[in-house]
Each structure stands twice: as C-alpha cells, then as structure tokens.
Design a protein around this motif. Structure first.
Motif, mmCIF file in Angstrom:
data_model
loop_
_atom_site.group_PDB
_atom_site.id
_atom_site.type_symbol
_atom_site.label_atom_id
_atom_site.label_comp_id
_atom_site.label_asym_id
_atom_site.label_seq_id
_atom_site.Cartn_x
_atom_site.Cartn_y
_atom_site.Cartn_z
ATOM 1 N N SER A 9 18.480 18.801 130.182
ATOM 2 C CA SER A 9 19.636 18.658 131.071
ATOM 3 C C SER A 9 20.507 17.523 130.567
ATOM 4 N N TRP A 10 21.780 17.568 130.939
ATOM 5 C CA TRP A 10 22.676 16.468 130.611
ATOM 6 C C TRP A 10 23.822 16.485 131.604
ATOM 7 N N ARG A 11 24.427 15.293 131.781
ATOM 8 C CA ARG A 11 25.610 15.183 132.632
ATOM 9 C C ARG A 11 26.398 13.958 132.198
ATOM 10 N N GLU A 12 27.702 14.045 132.387
ATOM 11 C CA GLU A 12 28.563 12.913 132.083
ATOM 12 C C GLU A 12 28.702 12.068 133.332
ATOM 13 N N LEU A 13 28.438 10.782 133.209
ATOM 14 C CA LEU A 13 28.529 9.851 134.327
ATOM 15 C C LEU A 13 29.930 9.237 134.377
ATOM 16 N N PRO A 14 30.320 8.699 135.520
ATOM 17 C CA PRO A 14 31.580 7.974 135.574
ATOM 18 C C PRO A 14 31.568 6.876 134.501
ATOM 19 N N GLY A 15 32.642 6.727 133.788
ATOM 20 C CA GLY A 15 32.686 5.756 132.704
ATOM 21 C C GLY A 15 32.403 6.376 131.352
ATOM 22 N N GLY A 16 32.043 7.661 131.326
ATOM 23 C CA GLY A 16 31.881 8.377 130.069
ATOM 24 C C GLY A 16 30.490 8.396 129.463
ATOM 25 N N GLU A 17 29.529 7.675 130.026
ATOM 26 C CA GLU A 17 28.179 7.737 129.475
ATOM 27 C C GLU A 17 27.548 9.089 129.786
ATOM 28 N N ILE A 18 26.602 9.469 128.929
ATOM 29 C CA ILE A 18 25.891 10.735 129.085
ATOM 30 C C ILE A 18 24.453 10.432 129.495
ATOM 31 N N GLU A 19 24.007 11.069 130.559
ATOM 32 C CA GLU A 19 22.606 11.001 130.960
ATOM 33 C C GLU A 19 21.990 12.338 130.570
ATOM 34 N N PHE A 20 20.910 12.295 129.793
ATOM 35 C CA PHE A 20 20.306 13.541 129.351
ATOM 36 C C PHE A 20 18.794 13.397 129.265
ATOM 37 N N THR A 21 18.129 14.532 129.401
ATOM 38 C CA THR A 21 16.679 14.586 129.325
ATOM 39 C C THR A 21 16.284 15.517 128.189
ATOM 40 N N MET A 22 15.432 14.999 127.320
ATOM 41 C CA MET A 22 14.869 15.784 126.225
ATOM 42 C C MET A 22 13.445 16.164 126.614
ATOM 43 N N LYS A 23 13.036 17.371 126.245
ATOM 44 C CA LYS A 23 11.659 17.777 126.532
ATOM 45 C C LYS A 23 11.039 18.373 125.287
ATOM 46 N N ARG A 24 9.715 18.291 125.221
ATOM 47 C CA ARG A 24 8.933 18.865 124.127
ATOM 48 C C ARG A 24 7.518 19.100 124.616
ATOM 49 N N LEU A 25 6.830 20.029 123.968
ATOM 50 C CA LEU A 25 5.417 20.208 124.254
ATOM 51 C C LEU A 25 4.678 18.952 123.795
ATOM 52 N N ARG A 26 3.613 18.621 124.489
ATOM 53 C CA ARG A 26 2.853 17.419 124.131
ATOM 54 C C ARG A 26 2.154 17.572 122.787
ATOM 55 N N SER A 27 1.850 18.799 122.425
ATOM 56 C CA SER A 27 1.142 19.050 121.173
ATOM 57 C C SER A 27 1.701 20.329 120.541
#
Length: 79
Positions: free
Chosen positions: A59-77
């Motif tokens: 997921s990702w979203r642009e915050l006020p002020g232009g910063e990007i909040e994002f979540t990266m995911k991967r399998l543990r193994s």
C-alpha cells in the motif's frame, strides 16, 4: 474532537496490520520523500526478489506535505 482523514487512515491501518499479522508475510512501513521512497522500494525488491519472496508494494499514500507512506511486504522465507 476533530478527526482528520489521516486519523481515520491511521486507525484503519492499525486494524489491517493486526488482521494480517499471521498471514506469513513480513511487512515494513516507511514514510519518506518521493525520491527516497522509490529508492527504498527498489532496494527492498532487489534484496527480496518478487519471484522468490512474492515481494510487493502492499500500500502507499501521499501525505500532506508530499511525503509518501508505503508498506512493503514479502514472504518470511523463500522456501
């Protein structure tokens, strides 16, 4: 009490992370300027290739002020 869209998004994000905690994926959330966010996402995918770890930008979203909040995911193994 004044609630902002960010307050709502934060609460929804907490619930989503709790629900997904046991789905076999490791997650990392970042808040960075756009250029840094791109570099971080690329480094994540280089370290944990999508073909082996099913890595992705969850997921990702642009915050006020232009910063990007994002979540990266991967399998543990990759096994």
């Amino acid at each position: 009490m004044v609630r902002t869209p960010k307050d709502l998004a934060d609460r929804m994000g907490i619930r989503r992370r709790q629900a997904e905690a046991d789905d076999g994926y490791a997650r990392e959330t970042f808040t960075q300027p756009r250029d840094q966010a791109r570099r971080t996402a690329r480094a994540f995918l280089d370290r944990w290739p999508a073909a082996a770890y099913m890595s992705a930008v969850e997921s990702w979203r642009e915050l006020p002020g232009g910063e990007i909040e994002f979540t990266m995911k991967r399998l543990r193994s990759a096994d």
